[in-house]
Design an enzyme around this catalytic site. Structure first.
Site, PDB file in Angstrom:
ATOM      1  N   LYS A   1       0.855  -1.197   0.000  1.00 15.19           N
ATOM      2  CA  LYS A   1       0.000   0.000   0.000  1.00 15.19           C
ATOM      3  C   LYS A   1       0.883   1.236   0.000  1.00 15.19           C
ATOM      4  O   LYS A   1       1.858   1.301   0.770  1.00 15.19           O
ATOM      5  CB  LYS A   1      -0.908  -0.029   1.235  1.00 15.19           C
ATOM      6  CG  LYS A   1      -1.960   1.075   1.278  1.00 15.19           C
ATOM      7  CD  LYS A   1      -2.848   0.967   2.524  1.00 15.19           C
ATOM      8  CE  LYS A   1      -3.976   1.999   2.507  1.00 15.19           C
ATOM      9  NZ  LYS A   1      -4.864   1.882   3.678  1.00 15.19           N
TER      10      LYS A   1
ATOM     11  N   SER B   1      -9.941   2.320   2.644  1.00 12.01           N
ATOM     12  CA  SER B   1      -8.953   2.962   1.786  1.00 12.01           C
ATOM     13  C   SER B   1      -8.000   1.987   1.087  1.00 12.01           C
ATOM     14  O   SER B   1      -7.381   2.363   0.108  1.00 12.01           O
ATOM     15  CB  SER B   1      -8.137   3.949   2.605  1.00 12.01           C
ATOM     16  OG  SER B   1      -7.318   3.274   3.546  1.00 12.01           O
TER      17      SER B   1
ATOM     18  N   SER C   1     -10.369   0.285   6.968  1.00 12.52           N
ATOM     19  CA  SER C   1      -9.699   0.364   5.669  1.00 12.52           C
ATOM     20  C   SER C   1      -9.047  -0.929   5.193  1.00 12.52           C
ATOM     21  O   SER C   1      -8.667  -1.026   4.034  1.00 12.52           O
ATOM     22  CB  SER C   1      -8.647   1.472   5.682  1.00 12.52           C
ATOM     23  OG  SER C   1      -9.255   2.722   5.522  1.00 12.52           O
TER      24      SER C   1
END
Lengths: 489, 498
Positions: B78, B163, B187
């Site tokens: 990420k 997210s 997330s």
């Protein structure tokens, strides 16, 4: 809170006398190798941005890690201020934007400081001592430095100081004159230096003061205060207070009112001027720093630090009074700096301590002051002062000759006893030699003899003549006695 | 070799150990898949050269018998994790082009254990969002598509959640064997639910936050997303651990989570919180929840209804605490030292222009909310009350656990994934409601695991959430494995993207 009103400290105004009320926030740089939350060096004077870690530069994803040494220094200082040590304290973020504040917030302590209320005893004169309350002491990060003079159109930032640990020591509004404030800062600096938690060096910015000043008519409630930011010498602290107090009195006596604001002291112009008003004051949006757990330690941690604390100035002073029989004032002067106190004790060992104290305070300190030297760089060592005092105590030299001897030791060095021997500075106690000198002078001055017999205060003239005749080496007491008996007075 | 991407991480680990294929072959297969999947926009930066170099090094270690636990396993990272020498943006314009000279602790742990890095995965800007639509680098498209009642596949682009949308989409599309993710309010778990993958947000303090771009420090926690429960357990073991550079990380030994996978759950007490039966909870999600209960019961777990009375306050409190911390955490992006700089007539101008240009709308909104709730005169009414609610939420869980509950089963999300542009454009709260089942877990600092339980009527994955006691992730892995084995195999979507 102290409520003493000392009329000698009041400031006369057109409408009567005014009392100035002062509280100080001292920012003291913690003596530590690395910063409060990073491993970067705290050394002064490095090339710009040479002591900056990723944490100090607030790179994305960086986290603060508390430096235990700084915590210890704060606790030690708290103990030195006879203050409450809080076993649990919390770091908060103080949010504001400034280029030399990389995180966009300063990590500080707001609601729960590491040290609570304490007290500092301050000697103002041989007879006057005040007690200044400590409100709190907390740990916080220093900011970097903005430089505006390196380029025509741009500013530069040096982050070497960014993240260096500061102790903010907040006093209660217990001071009533510039002299009290100056004496308080001096005493606080002494305590910090004894403990070794701050070098107290104001020129390098290790100690800075925010000065809160208000004025009132004696007995009335506190007036509105102004805060004078970042005053960086004890002398300027005094000047700023006097100037600001007079400014406020002027406004009030003209029927105006004081606006609570932040001001700056300009030593060149001798005035304070407004920096920002209360309305312009930042909203710092304090909240607990979620990157740091509450700072917790146990009483044993505090006790351990307390056990290794050096003897502090107040204790040392009390001991000097009781152990050496010094006056409290002399003791106070000697303990002002740890090095002076150590010097005194080394010189006083096995000697007449009061005599040593006199010599250290009057001759040595006087001379050091005059020459701008410190006790650490004194040309005369404790052993040498001790040697001079030994010669006086054993009647080898007179006090007057001792001063000459001090001068020789100061400029040329050497063992005082050997100097006295080599230069024939020994006091003449041989009564025969003195008698001969007295007889000679009496024979030469019959008119003076008659005068002296009529008016015994003339004796001093004869003493002077005899001393002159013996090169100052005659024991003055012996001279006196012989003169009195020969002149029959 | 393209079928190498269809392997689970555990299978690939076996294949590498048995030398059935090399780390380079495995990595290359994923790099090829990434090339074909550009339309999903899962990666912000691909690092094929680095990936192959790491794979070659892995092959060398495998040959010498010095393989680490993740040797040769290709992962996506990420783009909230700082990676040394590789652009790290948090999907924000303000950090575009920022190349950190340091590595996050979690990714360093993964490289230590032999994993290879395929690239940096897309996300909502600064991890603020529930659909991956707030990324400066464009939205991520889910590999899943809706199926009509006639079996016709819809062309409508579906969000992967957020997210960690890039992480979830990349795992679901088989572009990597696993991915790092982060979870501040859901997330990791909501995107896992939306994409039929498995994600765990471990207990706060289990993984280091060092080198992870901060959103809300007291809530942020790193965790993995992977294809199976076992794969997730394998990854978490490498990611977790104490880090002296993060004082909120906990100094406790990291168990071998994989050992918990397949362990008996007999006698485990599962709490079913009545407050999670929201009005308007879709019938199919309610049914899935019931089904989850039945699966666990069948495996010998004891089911108990519990009450978490402060649940309904969690979302509003979260949307005070998280923006408050974010408003402060994001102050460092000021154009002075790194990242975007938009010069102006003075320093204030520089700040305003840089931050206005550099931050997207949702980030600006949360900075504004956070600044407001911390302001003088509002702090007590908002921030302080939210913190009190947070304590109460935590106490709700504490009481449940003290009463003997081992874990709690809930739905993961109130609905299956939605289409791009479908939610939140008019009212941001519509988007925030996605986190209603997940934020409580962050507020209480607990571990939460989401895994697929079935498909919705329109063919999209539906997830279940297991919430555990602090630092008892092992229980979650054991329970999740039971559900994974009992649940219908939804599989991963067939490629339509290239």
């Amino acid at each position: 809170m102290s409520t003493h009103v000392n009329s000698s400290k009041l400031i006369p105004g057109a409408t009567g006398e005014w009392e100035v009320v002062i509280g100080l926030e001292i920012h003291a740089q913690v003596t530590s190798k690395s910063k409060l939350f990073s491993g970067a060096s705290t050394e002064f004077g490095g090339a710009p941005n040479s002591h900056v870690s990723l944490v100090d530069a607030a790179m994305p994803g960086m986290l603060p890690v508390i430096n235990e040494e700084c915590v210890k220094q704060a606790v030690r200082t708290g103990l030195g201020l006879k203050a409450q040590i809080n076993l649990r304290s919390v770091f908060d973020r103080k949010n504001y934007f400034y280029p030399d504040l990389p995180q966009g917030y300063q990590i500080s302590q707001y609601k729960y400081p590491i040290v609570g209320e304490g007290v500092v005893l301050v000697d103002l004169s041989p007879t006057e001592q005040i007690s200044v309350g400590i409100e709190r002491l907390h740990l916080e990060q220093d900011a970097g430095k903005s430089l505006h003079d390196l380029g025509a159109n741009d500013s530069h930032v040096d982050l070497n100081r960014s993240g260096v640990a500061l102790m903010e020591i907040v006093s209660k509004p217990d001071m009533r004159s510039a002299d009290e404030a100056k004496a308080y800062v001096t005493k606080l600096r002494t305590i910090l230096r004894y403990i070794g938690s701050c070098d107290g060096n104001m020129e390098q910015g290790s100690l800075r003061a925010d000065v809160n000043v208000s004025v009132r008519k004696p007995g009335e409630p506190f007036g509105t205060r102004c805060e004078i930011k970042n005053v960086n010498s004890i002398r300027f602290i005094g000047q700023a207070i006097d100037v600001e107090a007079r400014r406020q009195i002027g406004i009030l006596e003209d029927g105006g009112k004081i606006d609570q604001e932040t001001r700056l002291y300009d030593p060149n112009k001798g005035e304070t001027r407004s920096m920002r008003s209360k309305e312009e004051a930042h909203d710092y949006r304090y909240f607990p720093d979620p990157d740091l757990l509450p700072l917790e330690f146990d009483q044993a941690f505090v006790d351990e630090l307390g056990a290794h604390l050096p003897e502090l100035p107040d204790e040392k002073k009390a001991r000097f009074v009781s152990q050496y029989g010094l006056s409290p004032y002399d003791a106070g002067v000697l303990v002002l700096e740890r090095a002076s106190a150590d010097y005194f004790e080394a010189a006083a060992k096995g000697r007449d301590a009061k005599l040593v104290a006199n010599w250290v305070i009057n001759e040595l300190f006087g001379r050091l002051n005059k020459e701008g030297k410190s006790i650490e760089t004194s040309p005369v060592s404790a052993a040498q002062i001790g040697g001079i005092v030994d010669l006086i105590a054993s009647n080898v030299i007179s006090g007057k000759l001792a001063k000459d001897l001090f001068e020789i030791v100061w400029t040329e060095g050497g063992d005082p006893a050997l100097i006295v021997e080599a230069r024939g500075m020994k006091q003449v106690t041989d009564t025969g030699a003195i008698e001969r000198a007295v007889d000679e002078i009496i024979a030469k001055n019959p008119d003076k003899v008659a005068q002296a017999q009529a008016k015994p205060t003339m004796l001093g003239w004869f003493v002077g003549q005899v001393m002159k005749g013996t090169g100052g080496k005659a024991n003055p007491q012996t001279v006196n006695e012989i003169l009195k008996s020969k002149l029959g007075i | 070799m393209s079928d190498l991407t269809r392997l689970t991480l555990a299978d690939a680990r076996e294949g590498l150990a048995a030398k059935t294929f090399s780390a380079v072959e495995l990595t290359q297969a994923h790099l090829d898949a990434m090339t074909r999947a550009k339309g999903l926009n899962a990666f912000i930066v691909e690092t094929p050269d680095k990936a192959l170099a790491m794979a070659r090094a892995s092959d060398a270690r495998l040959a010498k018998g010095e393989a680490g636990p993740l040797e040769g396993i290709p992962l996506g990272i990420k783009d909230l994790y700082a990676t040394e020498g590789v652009q790290t943006t948090a999907a924000s314009h303000i950090l575009e082009g920022f190349i950190p000279p340091y590595e996050s602790t979690v990714t360093a742990n993964l490289w230590r254990d032999g994993a290879t890095m395929l690239g940096k995965l897309n996300l909502d800007e600064f991890a603020m969002g529930s659909s991956n639509e707030t990324s400066y680098f464009g939205p991520v498209v889910s590999p899943w598509r809706r199926k009509g009642s006639d079996g016709e596949i819809s062309d409508a682009k579906i969000v992967p959640g957020g997210s960690s949308g890039g992480s979830a989409a990349a795992v679901a599309a088989q572009l990597c064997l696993g991915a790092t993710a982060t979870d501040t309010g859901g997330s990791i778990r909501q995107p896992a639910a939306f994409t039929g993958t498995v994600g765990i947000k471990p207990t706060y303090g289990r993984c280091s936050r060092f080198g992870v771009v901060a959103f809300a420090s007291s809530l942020d926690q790193a965790g993995p997303i992977a294809k199976t429960v076992r794969d997730t357990a394998i990854l978490l073991r490498s990611m977790a651990g104490h880090d002296p550079k993060d004082t909120t990380s906990v100094d406790a030994p990291v168990p071998d989570y994989e050992k918990a996978v397949g362990a008996s759950i007999k006698g485990k007490v599962i709490g079913i919180p009545k407050e999670y039966r929201l009005d308007g909870l879709s019938a199919e999600i309610a049914a899935l929840w019931e089904q989850g209960v039945a699966w666990l019961q069948a495996a010998g777990a004891e089911i108990r209804e519990i009450s978490l009375p402060h649940t309904r306050h969690a979302l509003p409190a979260y949307y005070i605490v998280a923006p408050a911390e974010a408003s402060s955490n994001l102050a460092r992006y000021d154009g002075v030292r790194y990242g975007l700089r938009h010069t102006g007539k003075d320093i204030v101008d520089l700040y305003e222009l840089t931050r206005a240009e550099g931050f997207g709308k949702e980030v600006r909104r949360r900075i504004m909310i956070g600044t407001y709730v911390l302001s003088a005169g509002y702090y007590d009414a908002y921030y302080l009350r939210a913190q009190k609610i947070r304590s109460l939420i935590k106490r709700d869980f504490d009481l449940a656990y003290q009463s003997g509950v081992d874990a709690i089963l809930t739905p993961a999300t109130p609905s299956p994934a939605f289409a791009l542009g479908e939610k939140g454009s008019a009212d941001p709260v519509e988007m925030y409601l996605n986190d209603v089942f997940t934020v409580t877990v962050n507020m209480a600092g607990l571990p939460g695991l989401v895994l697929p339980g079935g498909l919705s009527s329109d063919g999209l994955p539906l997830g279940l959430q297991l919430i555990g006691r602090p630092f008892e992730e092992e229980t979650l892995f054991s329970l999740a494995q039971v559900i994974e084995e009992a649940a219908p195999k939804i599989g991963l979507p067939e490629s339509w993207w290239g």
